[in-house]
Design an enzyme around this catalytic site. Structure first.
Site, PDB file in Angstrom:
ATOM      1  N   ASP A   6       0.517   5.437  -1.568  1.00 38.00           N
ATOM      2  CA  ASP A   6      -0.615   6.310  -1.826  1.00 38.00           C
ATOM      3  C   ASP A   6      -0.122   7.583  -2.958  1.00 38.00           C
ATOM      4  OD1 ASP A   6      -3.226   5.882  -1.003  1.00 38.00           O
ATOM      5  OD2 ASP A   6      -2.478   5.931   0.732  1.00 38.00           O
ATOM      6  N   HIS A  52      -2.897  -2.819   4.593  1.00 39.40           N
ATOM      7  CA  HIS A  52      -2.447  -1.972   5.464  1.00 39.40           C
ATOM      8  C   HIS A  52      -3.157  -1.703   6.909  1.00 39.40           C
ATOM      9  CE1 HIS A  52      -5.335   0.483   3.455  1.00 39.40           C
ATOM     10  NE2 HIS A  52      -5.163   1.417   4.032  1.00 39.40           N
ATOM     11  N   ASP A 110       1.455   2.281   3.788  1.00 38.02           N
ATOM     12  CA  ASP A 110       0.702   3.379   3.691  1.00 38.02           C
ATOM     13  C   ASP A 110       1.599   4.756   3.482  1.00 38.02           C
ATOM     14  OD1 ASP A 110      -1.636   4.661   3.186  1.00 38.02           O
ATOM     15  OD2 ASP A 110      -2.563   4.158   5.284  1.00 38.02           O
ATOM     16  N   GLU A 164      -8.628   1.248  -3.392  1.00 36.34           N
ATOM     17  CA  GLU A 164      -8.854   1.450  -1.974  1.00 36.34           C
ATOM     18  C   GLU A 164     -10.271   1.613  -1.490  1.00 36.34           C
ATOM     19  OE1 GLU A 164      -6.632   3.199   1.953  1.00 36.34           O
ATOM     20  OE2 GLU A 164      -6.194   4.199  -0.152  1.00 36.34           O
ATOM     21  N   HIS A 167       0.797  -1.180   0.141  1.00 30.34           N
ATOM     22  CA  HIS A 167      -0.081  -0.028   0.082  1.00 30.34           C
ATOM     23  C   HIS A 167       0.823   1.196  -0.011  1.00 30.34           C
ATOM     24  CE1 HIS A 167      -4.041   1.623   0.295  1.00 30.34           C
ATOM     25  NE2 HIS A 167      -3.519   2.781   0.987  1.00 30.34           N
ATOM     26  N   HIS A 183     -13.603   2.124   2.378  1.00 29.18           N
ATOM     27  CA  HIS A 183     -12.547   3.078   3.055  1.00 29.18           C
ATOM     28  C   HIS A 183     -13.258   3.652   4.160  1.00 29.18           C
ATOM     29  CE1 HIS A 183      -9.763   6.806   3.276  1.00 29.18           C
ATOM     30  NE2 HIS A 183      -8.821   5.602   2.867  1.00 29.18           N
ATOM     31  N   HIS A 190      -9.653  -1.449   6.851  1.00 29.15           N
ATOM     32  CA  HIS A 190     -10.603  -0.307   6.825  1.00 29.15           C
ATOM     33  C   HIS A 190     -12.115  -0.781   7.099  1.00 29.15           C
ATOM     34  CE1 HIS A 190      -8.747   3.474   5.770  1.00 29.15           C
ATOM     35  NE2 HIS A 190      -7.962   2.758   4.954  1.00 29.15           N
TER      36      HIS A 190
END
Length: 401
Positions: A74, A267, A338, A173, A72, A200, A246
């Site tokens: 971003d 994550h 993350d 995600e 993961h 999420h 999540h």
């Protein structure tokens, strides 16, 4: 010649003393031998006889022997928000301070593969924006073809790594990004997405989130609905990993009740150490072991810290790895940082994507063997990915018979 009673006593005493001394020496030597053999056995189990002894140097050496995989990152979202969705506006061939990720940092950690998150916020035209995020991943690959290569199956991770490139995979995600459309899910798969996080920070009409803070959430959703089960089974059929980071606790259990394939937490961390709603409790970890899945430990301080100030260092992340190992074993752990999530800071020692060797070195200090490290830094997620593909192949063969 007569020997007095006193002389006999002295002789017997001396004889007994010698025997005691000999026995004591024998026991001492035996204990020393056991200790030495134990140490030799320990090092034979933790080391394969090659490579440097220093933990950090050994970590780098192991990263060169086995592919380092993170599930993961971003960076595509940072490129969207800060650089107008254009990779050419942000030169990652040189070190950058504005993002946690660039090619020199990834090379410093000896990366093997990265799952790039194609996250978009809840609400609005999520499908259109997701396609734009997938396009950013393709831009990265096209802009830096000597460093990145698209990977869409488990076998190619190692093949690309052996070419000294960083395998680039795609993770969606949030279930809101399919807008309750199995057709959208199928198209994401065709474009290369190999996992989807079911929620999420918003509920979908079909899955409950752990932290449904977004204004567009569906407050009435509890756990996984019937359509949510369809989504999970369709992902099983496609060969797309089901990611339950999540999601709410009830959703975790509902997914584990439904799935036909191993699942991942892309994550997350352990609730036993850090009591955060996003983290995974022990009863779910035990079910994860039975499912054959993997939890990829995140680095964000809010998820791994033991204090209310949400500060952390590399030891805190290692503590979460320790807990999973102690509870269910090393076969179910990986790295899911993350990075580039726009948080104020990452743990000391894990400040950006160049710092992975620090975590591996800490695990080495804690007695993790070379084979343990190989599994944690990449082997476990490859195993899960391959099993998801195998089951998908079986499921598709059943539908065509």
């Amino acid at each position: 010649m007569r020997v007095s009673t006193d002389e006999i006593i002295v002789q017997n005493f001396s004889s007994r003393s010698r025997r005691k001394i000999i026995i004591s020496l024998f026991i001492t030597l035996l204990l020393i031998a056991v200790i030495v053999l134990g140490l030799l056995l320990f090092f034979s189990l933790t080391r394969d006889g090659a490579g440097p002894e220093d933990p950090l140097e050994r970590a780098l050496w192991l990263h060169g022997r086995y592919p380092l995989i993170d599930t993961h990152n971003d960076l595509p979202y940072m490129i969207r928000n800060l650089f107008n969705k254009s990779v050419s506006n942000h030169n990652i061939s040189i070190e950058q301070n504005i993002t946690d990720t660039d090619i020199p940092k990834l090379r410093a950690s000896k990366f093997g593969a990265q799952f790039w998150s194609v996250y978009v916020t809840c609400g609005g035209d999520a499908i259109k924006r997701t396609l734009e995020q997938i396009d950013i991943v393709y831009q990265l690959i096209n802009e830096y073809p000597n460093d990145f290569e698209l990977v869409i199956n488990s076998k190619d991770i190692t093949k690309v790594w052996k070419k000294r490139k960083i395998g680039s995979l795609i993770g969606v995600e949030g279930g809101h990004q399919i807008n309750s459309s199995l057709a959208a899910l199928n198209m994401y798969y065709k474009l290369g997405a190999r996992y989807m996080t079911l929620t999420h920070n918003c509920n979908t009409p079909w899955a409950e989130a752990a932290l449904p803070t977004d204004a567009d959430s569906y407050p009435g959703t509890i756990g996984l609905t019937d359509f949510g089960r369809e989504v999970v089974l369709e992902m099983n059929r496609l060969g797309m990993m089901v990611d339950i980071s999540h999601v709410a606790l009830q959703t975790m259990h509902d997914v584990l009740d439904t799935t036909l394939a191993p699942v991942i937490f892309s994550h997350s961390a352990t609730r036993y150490i850090t009591d955060h709603p996003r983290n995974v409790p022990d009863d779910v970890l035990l079910r994860l072991r039975d499912n054959g899945g993997v939890i990829m430990i995140l680095f964000i301080p809010a998820g791994v810290s033991r204090n209310i100030s949400w500060t952390a260092d590399v030891n805190d992340v290692a503590d979460h790895i320790d807990h999973v190992r102690d509870l269910i074993g090393v076969d179910y752990i990986g790295y899911g940082s993350d990075f580039d999530a726009a948080v104020p800071a990452y743990p000391v020692g894990l400040e950006n994507t160049s710092k992975y060797p620090n975590l591996t070195a800490e695990l080495i200090r804690r007695g993790y063997s070379d084979s343990d490290i190989a599994k944690i830094i990449g082997g476990n997620i490859i195993r899960v990915f391959a099993e998801v593909e195998r089951i998908a192949k079986e499921l598709r063969s059943l539908t065509t018979d």
